[in-house]
Design a protein around this motif. Structure first.
Motif, PDB file in Angstrom:
ATOM      1  N   GLY A   1      -4.175  17.492  24.951  1.00  0.00           N
ATOM      2  CA  GLY A   1      -3.711  18.114  23.892  1.00  0.00           C
ATOM      3  C   GLY A   1      -3.099  17.080  22.937  1.00  0.00           C
ATOM      4  O   GLY A   1      -3.246  16.740  21.690  1.00  0.00           O
ATOM      5  N   VAL A   2      -2.172  16.333  23.499  1.00  0.00           N
ATOM      6  CA  VAL A   2      -1.318  15.433  22.990  1.00  0.00           C
ATOM      7  C   VAL A   2      -2.365  14.169  22.531  1.00  0.00           C
ATOM      8  O   VAL A   2      -2.336  13.727  21.110  1.00  0.00           O
ATOM      9  CB  VAL A   2      -0.509  14.525  24.049  1.00  0.00           C
ATOM     10  N   GLN A   3      -3.080  13.717  23.112  1.00  0.00           N
ATOM     11  CA  GLN A   3      -4.181  12.758  22.524  1.00  0.00           C
ATOM     12  C   GLN A   3      -4.827  13.423  21.566  1.00  0.00           C
ATOM     13  O   GLN A   3      -5.097  12.464  20.471  1.00  0.00           O
ATOM     14  CB  GLN A   3      -5.145  12.243  23.673  1.00  0.00           C
ATOM     15  N   ALA A   4      -5.461  14.542  21.490  1.00  0.00           N
ATOM     16  CA  ALA A   4      -6.068  14.748  20.300  1.00  0.00           C
ATOM     17  C   ALA A   4      -5.277  14.997  19.017  1.00  0.00           C
ATOM     18  O   ALA A   4      -5.762  14.614  18.033  1.00  0.00           O
ATOM     19  CB  ALA A   4      -6.842  16.333  20.568  1.00  0.00           C
TER      20      ALA A   4
ATOM     21  N   ILE B   1      -8.060  18.912  15.812  1.00  0.00           N
ATOM     22  CA  ILE B   1      -7.513  18.950  17.107  1.00  0.00           C
ATOM     23  C   ILE B   1      -8.432  19.808  18.080  1.00  0.00           C
ATOM     24  O   ILE B   1      -8.991  19.119  18.983  1.00  0.00           O
ATOM     25  CB  ILE B   1      -6.276  19.303  17.335  1.00  0.00           C
ATOM     26  N   GLU B   2      -8.643  20.801  17.864  1.00  0.00           N
ATOM     27  CA  GLU B   2      -9.505  21.749  18.601  1.00  0.00           C
ATOM     28  C   GLU B   2     -10.889  20.945  18.772  1.00  0.00           C
ATOM     29  O   GLU B   2     -11.587  20.862  19.760  1.00  0.00           O
ATOM     30  CB  GLU B   2      -9.715  23.118  18.121  1.00  0.00           C
ATOM     31  N   ARG B   3     -11.359  20.575  17.462  1.00  0.00           N
ATOM     32  CA  ARG B   3     -12.980  20.069  17.550  1.00  0.00           C
ATOM     33  C   ARG B   3     -13.060  18.780  18.233  1.00  0.00           C
ATOM     34  O   ARG B   3     -13.888  18.748  19.022  1.00  0.00           O
ATOM     35  CB  ARG B   3     -13.149  19.675  16.094  1.00  0.00           C
ATOM     36  N   ARG B   4     -11.822  17.858  18.232  1.00  0.00           N
ATOM     37  CA  ARG B   4     -11.660  16.706  19.154  1.00  0.00           C
ATOM     38  C   ARG B   4     -11.637  17.064  20.660  1.00  0.00           C
ATOM     39  O   ARG B   4     -12.366  16.588  21.347  1.00  0.00           O
ATOM     40  CB  ARG B   4     -10.529  15.777  18.887  1.00  0.00           C
TER      41      ARG B   4
ATOM     42  N   GLY C   1     -15.546  19.871  26.067  1.00  0.00           N
ATOM     43  CA  GLY C   1     -16.770  20.719  25.944  1.00  0.00           C
ATOM     44  C   GLY C   1     -16.130  22.213  26.026  1.00  0.00           C
ATOM     45  O   GLY C   1     -16.944  23.171  25.663  1.00  0.00           O
ATOM     46  N   GLN C   2     -14.731  22.511  26.218  1.00  0.00           N
ATOM     47  CA  GLN C   2     -14.242  23.740  25.998  1.00  0.00           C
ATOM     48  C   GLN C   2     -12.913  23.654  25.125  1.00  0.00           C
ATOM     49  O   GLN C   2     -12.214  22.686  25.158  1.00  0.00           O
ATOM     50  CB  GLN C   2     -14.047  24.343  27.398  1.00  0.00           C
ATOM     51  N   PRO C   3     -12.465  24.809  24.848  1.00  0.00           N
ATOM     52  CA  PRO C   3     -11.188  24.962  23.865  1.00  0.00           C
ATOM     53  C   PRO C   3     -10.042  24.720  24.974  1.00  0.00           C
ATOM     54  O   PRO C   3     -10.035  24.965  26.211  1.00  0.00           O
ATOM     55  CB  PRO C   3     -11.218  26.116  23.260  1.00  0.00           C
ATOM     56  N   MET C   4      -8.835  24.287  24.427  1.00  0.00           N
ATOM     57  CA  MET C   4      -7.755  24.123  25.106  1.00  0.00           C
ATOM     58  C   MET C   4      -7.254  25.212  25.777  1.00  0.00           C
ATOM     59  O   MET C   4      -6.906  25.077  27.213  1.00  0.00           O
ATOM     60  CB  MET C   4      -6.533  23.347  24.072  1.00  0.00           C
ATOM     61  N   ARG C   5      -7.309  26.777  25.461  1.00  0.00           N
ATOM     62  CA  ARG C   5      -6.886  27.723  26.181  1.00  0.00           C
ATOM     63  C   ARG C   5      -7.872  27.927  27.388  1.00  0.00           C
ATOM     64  O   ARG C   5      -7.260  28.428  28.427  1.00  0.00           O
ATOM     65  CB  ARG C   5      -7.023  28.853  25.222  1.00  0.00           C
ATOM     66  N   THR C   6      -9.177  27.659  27.424  1.00  0.00           N
ATOM     67  CA  THR C   6     -10.090  27.720  28.407  1.00  0.00           C
ATOM     68  C   THR C   6      -9.506  26.744  29.527  1.00  0.00           C
ATOM     69  O   THR C   6      -9.207  27.045  30.701  1.00  0.00           O
ATOM     70  CB  THR C   6     -11.064  27.537  28.104  1.00  0.00           C
TER      71      THR C   6
END
Length: 289
Positions: free
Chosen positions: A188-191, A203-206, A212-217
């Motif tokens: 998350g920090v990198q994105a 950020i979520e797209r990156r 391959g999956q969203p951060m929450r997953t």
């Protein structure tokens, strides 16, 4: 008096840590070999895998592997000898019609994206023949792995191939790395720090391109794995309190913990603990540490 025959060898099941220089690229290597043991009954020839954020290259050195549950986007249920599997959002089952020997390399998806440029979001829950995803140098490695005389040689081939490529990738950019918990946190920090556009959608797209999956997953899977590792001994011994585990893992309540466990593994915590102890097809859970 006739001597008692020696018991047949058990299946060979190994979890291999990569060399230190590749610890931020390769999560683990797995070996599953039933070719030297007594024939397993059909129910024990299943292989049950949880949902995982990692992606894999699976080599079937001997025998055959077939799909036993939905999720394999191949024209035939029989898997090719060299197969790529993307990150998985749900549990998966495969089947061995007879003795089998497989060698698996599990990658952090962001690391594989850095090595190949392949977008991971297009490969979520997908299985593809290796030649549909990778270039000539990876296919040459694949041929060498399949032809190698033993698993130790396969491990060295993979590590020697990856080490200079990963070193170069690390020099060209600050790629998320480390164990799953650290990798997800750093992702998350990198994105957020990459490029000029750092809005939530970008950020979520990156993150989805890298993992391959969203951060929450990813956070949900990270929490479940860490809790399993922390409580593994008690789970295998059958001495756990699920309400205490739910509380220590930060779940809202025991029902929340049970629901997420079923989503990731296909079983409730109680069913999973029993299966890990008694069912050969849950071998991956027994060796994961």
């Amino acid at each position: 008096m006739a001597s008692t025959p020696a018991p047949a060898p058990a299946p060979v099941t190994r979890l291999i840590a990569p060399r230190t220089a590749l610890a931020s690229c390769v999560r683990a290597m797995l070996v599953r070999d039933t070719t030297g043991c007594a024939p397993l009954p059909p129910a024990q020839r299943l292989n049950r895998f949880p949902a995982v954020p990692m992606c894999s290259i699976i080599w079937t050195v001997a025998g055959e592997v077939e799909a036993a549950a939905p999720g394999l986007s191949l024209p035939d249920v029989r898997m090719p000898p060299a197969l790529f599997g993307g990150p998985r959002s749900y549990p998966l089952v495969s089947y061995n019609p007879g003795p089998v020997h497989t060698f698996v390399v599990m990658f952090y998806p962001a690391a594989l994206h850095a090595l190949t440029g392949v977008s991971m979001d297009a490969l979520l829950d997908q299985f593809r023949p290796l030649d549909a995803v990778f270039g000539a140098d990876w296919l040459a490695l694949s041929d060498a792995v399949l032809a190698a005389p033993d698993d130790d040689v396969r491990m060295r081939l993979v590590e020697d191939f990856l080490a200079p490529r990963w070193q170069a990738a690390r020099k060209s950019g600050d790629h998320p790395a480390g164990a799953v918990q650290d990798w997800v946190r750093r992702l998350g920090v990198q994105a957020a720090s990459t490029g000029l556009a750092s809005g939530a959608r970008n950020i979520e797209r990156r993150i989805k391109a890298w993992a391959g999956q969203p951060m929450r997953t990813l956070r949900r899977m990270r929490r479940a794995e860490q809790l399993f590792l922390d409580e593994r001994g008690a789970i295998l011994q059958g001495t756990v309190s699920w309400s205490d585990i739910a509380a220590s893992g930060g779940y809202a309540d025991q029902a929340h913990f049970c629901r997420e466990t079923r989503e990731i593994t296909g079983l409730s915590p109680t069913e999973l603990a029993r299966a890990i102890r008694d069912d050969e097809s849950y071998w991956i859970y027994r060796i994961w540490n």
